[in-house]
Design an enzyme around this catalytic site. Structure first.
Site, PDB file in Angstrom:
ATOM      1  N   HIS A 164       0.804  -1.217   0.000  1.00  0.00           N
ATOM      2  CA  HIS A 164       0.000   0.000   0.000  1.00  0.00           C
ATOM      3  C   HIS A 164       0.838   1.268   0.000  1.00  0.00           C
ATOM      4  O   HIS A 164       0.358   2.332  -0.403  1.00  0.00           O
ATOM      5  CB  HIS A 164      -0.942   0.009   1.212  1.00  0.00           C
ATOM      6  CG  HIS A 164      -2.144  -0.861   1.023  1.00  0.00           C
ATOM      7  ND1 HIS A 164      -2.153  -2.201   1.337  1.00  0.00           N
ATOM      8  CD2 HIS A 164      -3.383  -0.596   0.548  1.00  0.00           C
ATOM      9  CE1 HIS A 164      -3.339  -2.710   1.063  1.00  0.00           C
ATOM     10  NE2 HIS A 164      -4.107  -1.760   0.584  1.00  0.00           N
ATOM     11  N   GLY A 165       2.067   1.213   0.462  1.00  0.00           N
ATOM     12  CA  GLY A 165       2.884   2.412   0.464  1.00  0.00           C
ATOM     13  C   GLY A 165       4.235   2.173   1.112  1.00  0.00           C
ATOM     14  O   GLY A 165       4.388   1.304   1.965  1.00  0.00           O
TER      15      GLY A 165
END
Length: 392
Positions: A236-237
């Site tokens: 996700h990041g």
């Protein structure tokens, strides 16, 4: 994906680690713009290569057909993460325009736009204000900030998915369902069967099962579960906050893995009934609360800021009246969220909330509902505060 998305993270973390040990190091970072949606189309393309390697599909010899599969525009930026075994056969077969399917697609696009523009973008405005100035707000207000972000991220992402699925249906193509009313889940395992379904199933098929899946002992399954959630957080990041978020969800789901209760709730809650039982209502509340708590780490700029935010929630100001000073439209947005939840609850047994809503109504009433949604969308257009999935 490793170069564009993670190189700077690993370089900065390595330098920071050496500094903590008393060494001086200097690694250059890349000054590049992260390509939009890189995580989606990377996994999208990987599924094709892996499925060929596993002899699940044959390589596609037509360059145009393969190009359409890789760059099919409705899902390119925000998913769902498609499989070659599902999408390629639909591209290869002859399609004719289906009026009923097109109308259904337009209806899903309409609901996706409502979720994105009316709910998500307005929640983003207040979530950003509260999270960016958390020291100035009371604990009760910070709870509302976490709730605003909780609905922001769901309506943002599921709204994009609805638009993608509806647009693809106009072309006679059915994409994988990505969300199935996850906030009505009764446990964390059910939540992850209903949240970002295409990603969860991707990790299950291409990572969890190759690691051994659930074939080994209890601790073997727990290990694989933690790997999946840590990788999911990192997907996700490139930030430690996402890794902590993944770790939290792994901790949440571990008891159900150990006691083999992770498949207790396979059917939608209160199926065929208007209201849930008290037990279901309590379980939904617990699951939702745990999810909101984890989202704080997802949204915070750093792990330190997340802990400060949480400690402020449980301070002496928790029971004070929420302070919406400077956020005049916050109360109407809360009412909109409440109405949105009612509609989602009514349509929870469908593929999307308004799939069958009003179908049997008197025609002018049904169109009045559609026009009301359209008016709301146009009223709030231009209020976009944050393009959440740019970082993905």
């Amino acid at each position: 994906m490793g170069v564009f998305k993670y190189y700077n993270f690993f370089a900065a973390s390595f330098v920071s680690g050496l500094t903590q040990l008393g060494f001086k190091a200097n690694f250059g970072t890349l000054q590049v713009v992260l390509p939009v949606g890189i995580s989606f189309y990377t996994f999208h393309g990987l599924s094709y290569i892996i499925d060929i390697y596993k002899n699940r599909i044959r390589p596609e010899r037509g360059f145009i057909n393969y190009s359409v599969f890789v760059s099919f525009f409705p899902l390119l930026v925000a998913g769902p993460i498609e499989r070659a075994t599902h999408l390629l056969p639909q591209i290869l077969k002859k399609r004719t325009f289906d009026y009923a399917k097109a109308i259904d697609g337009l209806r899903q696009i309409l609901w996706g736009l409502f979720k994105k523009i009316v709910i998500a973008d307005n929640c983003a405005e207040y979530a950003n204000t509260i999270f960016n100035n958390s020291a100035a707000y009371s604990g009760s207000t910070l709870i509302f900030g976490a709730l605003f972000f909780t609905f922001q991220i769901y309506c943002d992402f599921s709204g994009y998915s609805d638009i993608a699925l509806g647009t693809a249906r106009l072309f006679g193509i059915d994409l994988l369902r990505n969300f199935a009313f996850p906030y009505f889940s009764r446990d964390i395992a059910e939540f992850w069967r209903r949240w970002h379904i295409s990603l969860s199933s991707w990790f299950k098929d291409y990572l969890y099962i190759p690691l051994g899946g659930s074939k080994g002992g209890i601790w073997f399954k727990v290990r694989n579960t933690f790997i999946i959630f840590l990788v999911s957080g990192f997907w996700h990041g490139a930030n430690w906050t996402f890794i902590v978020w993944g770790l939290l969800n792994a901790l949440y789901i571990t008891p159900s893995v150990i006691f083999n209760t992770n498949r207790n709730n396979l059917e939608i809650v209160a199926k065929g009934r208007y209201f849930p039982s008290l037990k279901d209502f309590f379980n939904i509340g617990i699951t939702f609360s745990l999810t909101v708590f984890a989202w704080i780490f997802f949204r915070a700029n750093s792990v330190t800021n997340a802990f400060k935010y949480i400690s402020k929630i449980f301070s002496s100001t928790l029971f004070t009246r929420p302070n919406f000073s400077g956020m005049e439209k916050a109360v109407p947005i809360v009412l909109l969220i409440f109405i949105f939840l009612i509609i989602e609850w009514i349509g929870r047994e469908q593929q999307y909330a308004i799939e069958n809503l009003g179908i049997k109504w008197y025609k002018p009433l049904r169109w009045a509902m559609y026009y009301a949604i359209i008016v709301a969308i146009f009223h709030f257009t231009g209020n976009e505060q944050q393009f959440i999935y740019f970082q993905f």
